[in-house]
Design an enzyme around this catalytic site. Structure first.
Site, PDB file in Angstrom:
ATOM      1  N   GLU A 152       0.830  -1.206   0.000  1.00 41.30           N
ATOM      2  CA  GLU A 152       0.000   0.000   0.000  1.00 41.30           C
ATOM      3  C   GLU A 152       0.863   1.254   0.000  1.00 41.30           C
ATOM      4  O   GLU A 152       1.703   1.443   0.894  1.00 41.30           O
ATOM      5  CB  GLU A 152      -0.916  -0.019   1.227  1.00 41.30           C
ATOM      6  CG  GLU A 152      -1.920  -1.149   1.182  1.00 41.30           C
ATOM      7  CD  GLU A 152      -2.535  -1.480   2.532  1.00 41.30           C
ATOM      8  OE1 GLU A 152      -3.319  -2.448   2.583  1.00 41.30           O
ATOM      9  OE2 GLU A 152      -2.228  -0.787   3.523  1.00 41.30           O
ATOM     10  N   SER A 192      -6.097  -4.146   0.435  1.00 44.17           N
ATOM     11  CA  SER A 192      -6.686  -5.496   0.391  1.00 44.17           C
ATOM     12  C   SER A 192      -5.566  -6.493   0.659  1.00 44.17           C
ATOM     13  O   SER A 192      -5.034  -7.111  -0.264  1.00 44.17           O
ATOM     14  CB  SER A 192      -7.354  -5.765  -0.963  1.00 44.17           C
ATOM     15  OG  SER A 192      -6.483  -5.471  -2.033  1.00 44.17           O
ATOM     16  N   GLU A 193      -5.218  -6.611   1.934  1.00 42.96           N
ATOM     17  CA  GLU A 193      -4.044  -7.414   2.310  1.00 42.96           C
ATOM     18  C   GLU A 193      -4.137  -8.859   1.847  1.00 42.96           C
ATOM     19  O   GLU A 193      -3.132  -9.453   1.440  1.00 42.96           O
ATOM     20  CB  GLU A 193      -3.834  -7.359   3.824  1.00 42.96           C
ATOM     21  CG  GLU A 193      -3.160  -6.099   4.326  1.00 42.96           C
ATOM     22  CD  GLU A 193      -4.109  -4.922   4.459  1.00 42.96           C
ATOM     23  OE1 GLU A 193      -3.640  -3.802   4.741  1.00 42.96           O
ATOM     24  OE2 GLU A 193      -5.341  -5.132   4.283  1.00 42.96           O
ATOM     25  N   ALA A 219       2.120  -4.593  11.484  1.00 39.91           N
ATOM     26  CA  ALA A 219       2.184  -6.016  11.806  1.00 39.91           C
ATOM     27  C   ALA A 219       0.810  -6.599  12.099  1.00 39.91           C
ATOM     28  O   ALA A 219       0.547  -7.774  11.807  1.00 39.91           O
ATOM     29  CB  ALA A 219       3.112  -6.233  13.001  1.00 39.91           C
ATOM     30  N   ASP A 220      -0.088  -5.816  12.680  1.00 43.71           N
ATOM     31  CA  ASP A 220      -1.416  -6.314  13.019  1.00 43.71           C
ATOM     32  C   ASP A 220      -2.181  -6.775  11.788  1.00 43.71           C
ATOM     33  O   ASP A 220      -3.128  -7.560  11.905  1.00 43.71           O
ATOM     34  CB  ASP A 220      -2.213  -5.216  13.730  1.00 43.71           C
ATOM     35  CG  ASP A 220      -1.462  -4.636  14.910  1.00 43.71           C
ATOM     36  OD1 ASP A 220      -1.894  -4.833  16.049  1.00 43.71           O
ATOM     37  OD2 ASP A 220      -0.437  -3.966  14.679  1.00 43.71           O
ATOM     38  N   HIS A 240      -2.505  -1.406  15.750  1.00 43.92           N
ATOM     39  CA  HIS A 240      -1.353  -1.069  14.913  1.00 43.92           C
ATOM     40  C   HIS A 240      -0.025  -1.204  15.662  1.00 43.92           C
ATOM     41  O   HIS A 240       0.982  -0.637  15.234  1.00 43.92           O
ATOM     42  CB  HIS A 240      -1.461   0.373  14.397  1.00 43.92           C
ATOM     43  CG  HIS A 240      -2.491   0.575  13.337  1.00 43.92           C
ATOM     44  ND1 HIS A 240      -3.836   0.498  13.583  1.00 43.92           N
ATOM     45  CD2 HIS A 240      -2.373   0.858  12.008  1.00 43.92           C
ATOM     46  CE1 HIS A 240      -4.514   0.737  12.464  1.00 43.92           C
ATOM     47  NE2 HIS A 240      -3.640   0.948  11.493  1.00 43.92           N
TER      48      HIS A 240
END
Length: 722
Positions: free
Chosen positions: A427, A457-458, A483-484, A528
């Site tokens: 992103e 959209s991971e 990381a979350d 986060h």
């Protein structure tokens, strides 16, 4: 008074139905090819159910009987360069793609089956039975069939899980300048999965040649399409994403073939993805040899109605009508294929050891060795032939002072400069002067087309990266903004990327970097601020590096990119990105895989840490006055832990403190403490002590955020507690 204007979609959505003229125009060779492949798939599946009914298949047996027309009709137009993947119900698609690879000229109703085709049947059946002769050496079974050389990239047990990978295959095809396409097969249930819809969007946005083939067999286990969605014509989803779509009768092999030809023409012309929805029906239950009516969710009349439109009978009727084949020829074809499948099935069974008449068991000689259980989780470590060069070994003119985040960008610049296969995606990585923190600064301008700013959209873009890695032509470097977001992309990262090498037999590489920003102490709160080390370390297949200095970042990343494995790179935002320190001018500098660093020698206690907590550990040792030996792990995954360095230190100090910053629940130190006590219990004079954050995730309040994370004072207290 407001006005209403009807809007029209930008793409077509059509239903394709064949006429007798279409069947008359089809060549005799094509129709014979259809008939033979349909019979091959049907007989194969009947043998699978025969074995399953005798409890000789371990796990589920998701047969495709009744659905052969969609697989054969869509695979016959494909070339060897086209790639397919699919779902748990994927035997028919796997076979149809592989038949086209081993016998590209097609089949005739009068020909005997070639040894190559018989071998496909045997190896496929052996795989489903979990045997060493299978394509994945028995690890894949019914739900994970793969033969990369044939373009069969793997079927998948997670509903919809394989779909994002197909966009990665398609991206590689497009970037390589080919006209090849990727076909991903999934069912009506998967059409409601978020990662599938994310993949629709990503493929459409980037015009990737991906054919989303929806095999609508009317039921997700026992739930009907009408129960699960407001629009049961699932191909209608394409309009919302700008994807051209076709709807066909999946029992009509020719209709599927013609729709696939049109979709391939669209994709090969560079017009982007396509959707085909094939309405079809599985004759049996979700898995096993019983019809759905036996479980009460379907009627026998409904099942018979679909059987009356059997895909094999439809093709055979036109072969007879046109005088291409007689009833006797077709009956002979079916008989010969059943005989071959009976013989193939007999090759994997033997009389049961109990001696009971008619009772069979799997041949004991065909089971894989139990020694094979953990082979191929990851690839071999890259060879390191030079001397290990640590911080103190550099000459003054070999180092320069740089900001940590600038080193992150610089070493990736070097890797992209020296290797055209390296691509970066994530992103905003292509804008904002290097993404949200500048870690990709200058790359988009210098390497156009190789720095890809993705949608939010991971699941889609990590899956796309996984597909690129599995394809093997390019090396994806994925940036995860926080990381979350591992949890958002969890299926793709843990079920797909991490397991891909091992579950498909352990032989193909999965080269991929996942750069993960850790947002601790940035004020971004509970969603986060996670330290992901503990989660990654307990997930199979991933290597993990945790550089605490700019020098280490260069050395570890360069080595990581030579492993041919998925590697997670942990990067602290506030605690490291903004710091300045010495960095090597040589951006090709490497450190050996699995080598920890002793940052301070001592004899009183072994302090083990990683990332920014290494500095805090060093500060705590000085503040406490205790002679602590501080070890920077650098490599965190189970396979890469430097047990030699840890053991030497613990034998000297007889005490251990493991230091980490993050929350207790996702602790990395928990498993490491257990491993130390199992390995080195006799050398410990006290239980392994651990310093970690609180139970809760950090809050946005500065005071609560600081309280949630481990501090230097916490380390001092742990040292003095001995």
């Amino acid at each position: 008074m407001s006005t209403i204007k009807n809007l029209k979609p930008n793409v077509s959505w059509v239903q394709l139905e064949t006429t007798q003229e279409d069947w008359d125009d089809a060549t005799p060779e094509l129709l014979q090819n259809f008939a033979v492949q349909l019979h091959l798939v049907r007989a194969f599946e009947e043998e699978v159910l025969n074995l399953a009914g005798q409890k000789l298949i371990n796990g589920p047996a998701h047969s495709s009987i009744g659905q052969e027309g969609g697989a054969v009709g869509s695979c016959v137009p494909l070339t060897p360069a086209d790639q397919v993947n699919g779902s748990h119900r994927g035997h028919h698609q796997f076979l149809a793609k592989v038949f086209g690879y081993v016998q590209p000229t097609g089949f005739s109703v009068d020909d005997e089956l070639s040894p190559e085709v018989v071998d496909v049947l045997y190896r496929s059946l052996a795989e489903i039975a979990g045997l060493k002769d299978g394509y994945c050496k028995g690890r894949g079974g019914s739900m994970h069939l793969q033969w990369k050389e044939a373009g069969a990239m793997g079927t998948n047990a997670i509903v919809g899980g394989a779909v994002p990978f197909a966009t990665g295959f398609a991206w590689a095809d497009k970037h390589a300048g080919t006209d090849a396409a990727a076909v991903t097969y999934f069912g009506d249930g998967a059409a409601n999965i978020g990662s599938v819809l994310e993949a629709f969007n990503l493929a459409a946005a980037w015009k990737l040649p991906t054919l989303f083939f929806i095999e609508n067999n009317q039921y997700a286990v026992s739930t009907t399409v009408e129960e699960a969605t407001g629009e049961s014509r699932l191909s209608g989803r394409g309009q919302g994403f700008g994807i051209r779509s076709w709807r066909v009768d999946g029992q009509d092999t020719l209709a599927v073939y013609l729709a696939t030809q049109q979709a391939l023409e669209h994709m090969r012309a560079g017009e982007g993805p396509a959707i085909i929805e094939a309405d079809t029906y599985r004759y049996f239950h979700q898995n096993g040899p019983f019809p759905g009516s036996a479980f009460g969710y379907r009627s026998k009349d409904e099942e018979q109605g679909w059987r009356d439109r059997d895909p094999i009978a439809l093709v055979e009727a036109h072969l007879e009508r046109r005088g291409i084949a007689t009833r006797e020829q077709l009956d002979s074809l079916a008989g010969r294929i059943k005989e071959v499948m009976t013989e193939v099935g007999s090759r994997i069974v033997e009389p049961d050891a109990s001696g009971r008449p008619g009772k069979l068991q799997i041949k004991q000689s065909l089971w894989p060795s139990t020694d094979f259980i953990d082979i191929g989780i990851r690839g071999e470590a890259p060879e390191f032939t030079g001397d290990v060069k640590e911080w103190g070994d550099f000459a003054e003119d070999e180092l320069e002072k740089r900001k940590f985040v600038d080193v992150v960008a610089a070493v990736m610049d070097r890797r992209m400069e020296t290797d055209d296969s390296v691509i970066v995606l994530g992103e905003d990585v292509h804008k904002l002067s290097g993404g949200s923190r500048g870690a990709t600064k200058g790359l988009a301008e210098k390497y156009p087309g190789r720095v890809l700013g993705t949608p939010i959209s991971e699941a889609a873009f990590t899956g796309l990266g996984g597909g690129i890695a599995l394809d093997g032509r390019y090396y994806p470097v994925i940036e995860l903004m926080y990381a979350d977001f591992l949890w958002v992309a969890a299926d793709q990262l843990f079920n797909q990327i991490g397991k891909a090498r091992h579950m498909f037999g352990g032989e193909h590489d999965m080269p991929l970097i996942l750069r993960i920003k850790i947002g601790t102490s940035t004020g971004y709160g509970s969603q986060h601020s996670m330290d992901p080390a503990g989660i990654l370390a307990t997930s199979v297949g991933w290597r993990i590096i945790a550089p605490s200095t700019a020098i280490d970042y260069v050395g570890l990343l360069n080595t990581a990119m030579r492993t041919k494995d998925p590697v997670a790179v942990l990067e602290h935002d506030a605690d490291l990105y903004k710091t300045e320190g010495l960095a090597p001018k040589d951006l090709d500098y490497e450190l050996p895989l699995g080598k920890a660093a002793v940052r301070r020698e001592g004899s009183g206690v072994t302090v083990i840490s990683y990332l920014s907590m290494v500095k805090r550990a060093l500060d705590a040792v000085e503040e406490s006055g205790i002679d602590g030996e501080v070890i920077d792990l650098r490599w965190l995954d189970r396979a890469s832990i430097d047990w030699d360095t840890l053991e030497a230190s613990i034998r000297k100090t007889n005490r251990v403190v493991i230091v980490e910053q993050g929350a207790q629940g996702t602790s990395y130190g928990a498993w490491l403490a257990d491993a130390i006590q199992q390995r080195l219990f006799d050398w410990l004079d006290a239980p392994v002590a651990r310093v970690h954050g609180g139970e809760a995730s950090p809050s946005i309040s500065k005071a609560l955020e600081e309280a949630a994370n481990a501090t230097t004072a916490d380390i001092v207290a742990a040292l003095k507690a001995f």
